[in-house]
Design an enzyme around this catalytic site. Structure first.
Site, PDB file in Angstrom:
ATOM      1  N   ASN A   9       0.862  -1.181   0.000  1.00  0.00           N
ATOM      2  CA  ASN A   9       0.000   0.000   0.000  1.00  0.00           C
ATOM      3  C   ASN A   9       0.898   1.230   0.000  1.00  0.00           C
ATOM      4  O   ASN A   9       1.519   1.541   1.005  1.00  0.00           O
ATOM      5  CB  ASN A   9      -0.895  -0.046   1.249  1.00  0.00           C
ATOM      6  CG  ASN A   9      -1.738   1.195   1.397  1.00  0.00           C
ATOM      7  OD1 ASN A   9      -1.774   2.055   0.511  1.00  0.00           O
ATOM      8  ND2 ASN A   9      -2.430   1.304   2.529  1.00  0.00           N
ATOM      9  N   TRP A  10       0.942   1.904  -1.144  1.00  0.00           N
ATOM     10  CA  TRP A  10       1.866   3.038  -1.277  1.00  0.00           C
ATOM     11  C   TRP A  10       1.310   4.316  -0.640  1.00  0.00           C
ATOM     12  O   TRP A  10       1.993   5.334  -0.627  1.00  0.00           O
ATOM     13  CB  TRP A  10       2.210   3.273  -2.756  1.00  0.00           C
ATOM     14  CG  TRP A  10       2.979   2.151  -3.394  1.00  0.00           C
ATOM     15  CD1 TRP A  10       3.445   1.020  -2.774  1.00  0.00           C
ATOM     16  CD2 TRP A  10       3.372   2.041  -4.766  1.00  0.00           C
ATOM     17  NE1 TRP A  10       4.109   0.217  -3.681  1.00  0.00           N
ATOM     18  CE2 TRP A  10       4.070   0.820  -4.920  1.00  0.00           C
ATOM     19  CE3 TRP A  10       3.209   2.837  -5.895  1.00  0.00           C
ATOM     20  CZ2 TRP A  10       4.600   0.399  -6.144  1.00  0.00           C
ATOM     21  CZ3 TRP A  10       3.729   2.418  -7.112  1.00  0.00           C
ATOM     22  CH2 TRP A  10       4.418   1.209  -7.232  1.00  0.00           C
ATOM     23  N   LYS A  11       0.069   4.250  -0.167  1.00  0.00           N
ATOM     24  CA  LYS A  11      -0.552   5.406   0.497  1.00  0.00           C
ATOM     25  C   LYS A  11      -0.359   6.676  -0.345  1.00  0.00           C
ATOM     26  O   LYS A  11      -0.325   6.590  -1.563  1.00  0.00           O
ATOM     27  CB  LYS A  11      -0.010   5.538   1.932  1.00  0.00           C
ATOM     28  CG  LYS A  11      -0.199   4.232   2.719  1.00  0.00           C
ATOM     29  CD  LYS A  11       0.021   4.369   4.206  1.00  0.00           C
ATOM     30  CE  LYS A  11      -0.190   3.006   4.872  1.00  0.00           C
ATOM     31  NZ  LYS A  11      -0.089   3.069   6.329  1.00  0.00           N
ATOM     32  N   HIS A  95      -9.474   0.822   4.851  1.00  0.00           N
ATOM     33  CA  HIS A  95      -8.205   0.987   5.570  1.00  0.00           C
ATOM     34  C   HIS A  95      -8.445   1.871   6.796  1.00  0.00           C
ATOM     35  O   HIS A  95      -9.258   2.795   6.751  1.00  0.00           O
ATOM     36  CB  HIS A  95      -7.155   1.613   4.647  1.00  0.00           C
ATOM     37  CG  HIS A  95      -5.785   1.573   5.225  1.00  0.00           C
ATOM     38  ND1 HIS A  95      -5.356   2.487   6.161  1.00  0.00           N
ATOM     39  CD2 HIS A  95      -4.764   0.700   5.048  1.00  0.00           C
ATOM     40  CE1 HIS A  95      -4.120   2.187   6.519  1.00  0.00           C
ATOM     41  NE2 HIS A  95      -3.733   1.109   5.859  1.00  0.00           N
ATOM     42  N   GLU A  97      -6.867   4.240   7.988  1.00  0.00           N
ATOM     43  CA  GLU A  97      -6.688   5.684   7.758  1.00  0.00           C
ATOM     44  C   GLU A  97      -7.945   6.294   7.142  1.00  0.00           C
ATOM     45  O   GLU A  97      -8.276   7.445   7.413  1.00  0.00           O
ATOM     46  CB  GLU A  97      -5.444   5.912   6.882  1.00  0.00           C
ATOM     47  CG  GLU A  97      -4.171   5.700   7.696  1.00  0.00           C
ATOM     48  CD  GLU A  97      -2.997   5.125   6.927  1.00  0.00           C
ATOM     49  OE1 GLU A  97      -2.997   5.185   5.683  1.00  0.00           O
ATOM     50  OE2 GLU A  97      -2.075   4.597   7.579  1.00  0.00           O
ATOM     51  N   GLU A 167      -5.225  -5.277  10.331  1.00  0.00           N
ATOM     52  CA  GLU A 167      -4.193  -4.284  10.605  1.00  0.00           C
ATOM     53  C   GLU A 167      -4.483  -3.599  11.934  1.00  0.00           C
ATOM     54  O   GLU A 167      -5.300  -2.675  11.985  1.00  0.00           O
ATOM     55  CB  GLU A 167      -4.161  -3.228   9.497  1.00  0.00           C
ATOM     56  CG  GLU A 167      -3.845  -3.779   8.120  1.00  0.00           C
ATOM     57  CD  GLU A 167      -3.301  -2.678   7.206  1.00  0.00           C
ATOM     58  OE1 GLU A 167      -2.162  -2.844   6.742  1.00  0.00           O
ATOM     59  OE2 GLU A 167      -3.977  -1.671   6.986  1.00  0.00           O
ATOM     60  N   GLY A 173       2.671   1.973  10.855  1.00  0.00           N
ATOM     61  CA  GLY A 173       3.608   3.088  10.766  1.00  0.00           C
ATOM     62  C   GLY A 173       4.331   3.390  12.066  1.00  0.00           C
ATOM     63  O   GLY A 173       4.982   4.419  12.199  1.00  0.00           O
ATOM     64  N   SER A 213       3.625  -2.474  10.155  1.00  0.00           N
ATOM     65  CA  SER A 213       5.080  -2.538  10.318  1.00  0.00           C
ATOM     66  C   SER A 213       5.683  -3.873   9.881  1.00  0.00           C
ATOM     67  O   SER A 213       6.610  -4.377  10.520  1.00  0.00           O
ATOM     68  CB  SER A 213       5.481  -2.216  11.762  1.00  0.00           C
ATOM     69  OG  SER A 213       5.053  -0.913  12.119  1.00  0.00           O
ATOM     70  N   GLY A 234       2.988  -1.232   4.256  1.00  0.00           N
ATOM     71  CA  GLY A 234       3.018   0.202   3.983  1.00  0.00           C
ATOM     72  C   GLY A 234       4.429   0.649   3.676  1.00  0.00           C
ATOM     73  O   GLY A 234       4.952   0.425   2.580  1.00  0.00           O
ATOM     74  N   GLY A 235       5.086   1.240   4.668  1.00  0.00           N
ATOM     75  CA  GLY A 235       6.408   1.841   4.498  1.00  0.00           C
ATOM     76  C   GLY A 235       7.415   0.995   3.725  1.00  0.00           C
ATOM     77  O   GLY A 235       8.081   1.497   2.812  1.00  0.00           O
TER      78      GLY A 235
HETATM   79  P1  13P Z   1       3.199   0.165   7.681  1.00  0.00           P
HETATM   80  O1  13P Z   1       3.712  -1.091   7.053  1.00  0.00           O
HETATM   81  O2  13P Z   1       3.909   1.400   7.227  1.00  0.00           O
HETATM   82  O3  13P Z   1       3.078   0.038   9.168  1.00  0.00           O
HETATM   83  O4  13P Z   1       1.689   0.364   7.135  1.00  0.00           O
HETATM   84  C1  13P Z   1       0.793  -0.681   7.218  1.00  0.00           C
HETATM   85  C2  13P Z   1      -0.405  -0.335   6.434  1.00  0.00           C
HETATM   86  O5  13P Z   1      -1.198   0.514   6.830  1.00  0.00           O
HETATM   87  C3  13P Z   1      -0.639  -1.031   5.167  1.00  0.00           C
HETATM   88  O6  13P Z   1      -1.911  -0.785   4.678  1.00  0.00           O
END
Ligand code: 13P
Length: 249
Positions: A9-11, A95, A97, A167, A173, A213, A234-235
């Protein structure tokens, strides 16, 4: 046997040029990986170009959200069939967020999941508890409410197009991954719940991903858990090398 899914997920990161460069860098690093379904989720503006770049590769593409109507006077929204048109096979829905900052509810998750599946996309439906909810022993209640609401009214058949992502919000994050046992405990709970709601064959087949993470050095431990079928990253998905290392766990 459930085929693992590793999704990035590149957000809200990367321009079109950077997104295409990232996926082009990723392609050779995962080219030999046939055992895993590999998915990347760029921002809306990069979808079409990334969609072109992944043609003929073993990488598929998700959008990070969708709307539930096919077309109409809905300024600013994007319909599932348009995402398909841009090259998506998947869409991430609900998600944390989006729940936290954009008013996503289990009801809108449900509408989006139904619309996505009707358009021929696979829905990656996200659930997860906050830190306060975990600390007040509400984890299972929260997950149960989110799963029941988000997947309400879906036919068993729809489940070939549903992936669930657990998640925990406190692990996103933060660099604070759930322990293998903590994640497995919730994954097992989700699978039992799906069995209760939709029957054992559906529960045995549905892929449940862990997110929060995930990094090259913790993916293996997570993936050895019996009910963890992949990761939503994510990251660590923003660099080809680390995402490939996760996909090639
Ligand atoms: P991180 O891997 O940066 O913690 O993010 C997880 C995430 O929200 C994937 O959708």
């Amino acid at each position: 046997m459930r085929k693992p899914v590793i999704a990035g997920n590149w957000k809200l990161f990367k321009t079109i040029t950077e997104s295409v460069a990232l996926v082009n860098e990723l392609k050779p690093l995962v080219a030999g990986n046939q055992g895993v379904e590999i998915v990347v989720a760029p921002v809306f503006t990069a979808l079409s170009r990334v969609g072109d770049a992944i043609k003929g590769s073993n990488i598929s593409m998700a959008s990070q959200d969708c709307y539930w109507e096919e077309e109409g006077a809905f300024t600013g929204e994007v319909a599932p069939k348009l995402l398909k048109d841009a090259g998506c096979s998947h869409v991430i829905i609900g998600h944390s967020e989006r729940r936290q900052y954009f008013g996503e509810t289990d009801l809108t998750v449900n509408k989006k999941a139904k619309a996505a599946i009707a358009a021929g996309l696979s829905a990656i439906v996200c659930v997860g508890e906050s830190l306060t909810e975990r600390e007040s022993d509400q984890t299972f209640n929260v997950i149960e409410t989110q799963i029941k609401g988000g997947l309400e009214g879906l036919a068993d058949l729809a489940f070939t197009h549903i992936v669930i992502a657990y998640e925990p919000v406190w692990a996103i994050g933060t660099g604070k991954t759930a322990s293998d046992a903590q994640a497995q405990e919730v994954h097992a709970f989700i699978r039992q719940l799906i069995a209760r709601l939709f029957g054992k064959p559906v529960a045995d087949a549905v892929r449940i991903l862990y997110g929060g993470s995930v990094k090259p050095d913790n993916v293996k431990g997570l993936m050895t858990q019996p009910d963890i079928d992949g990761a939503l990253v994510g990251g660590a998905s923003l660099k080809a090398e680390s995402f490939a290392a996760i996909a090639n766990f």
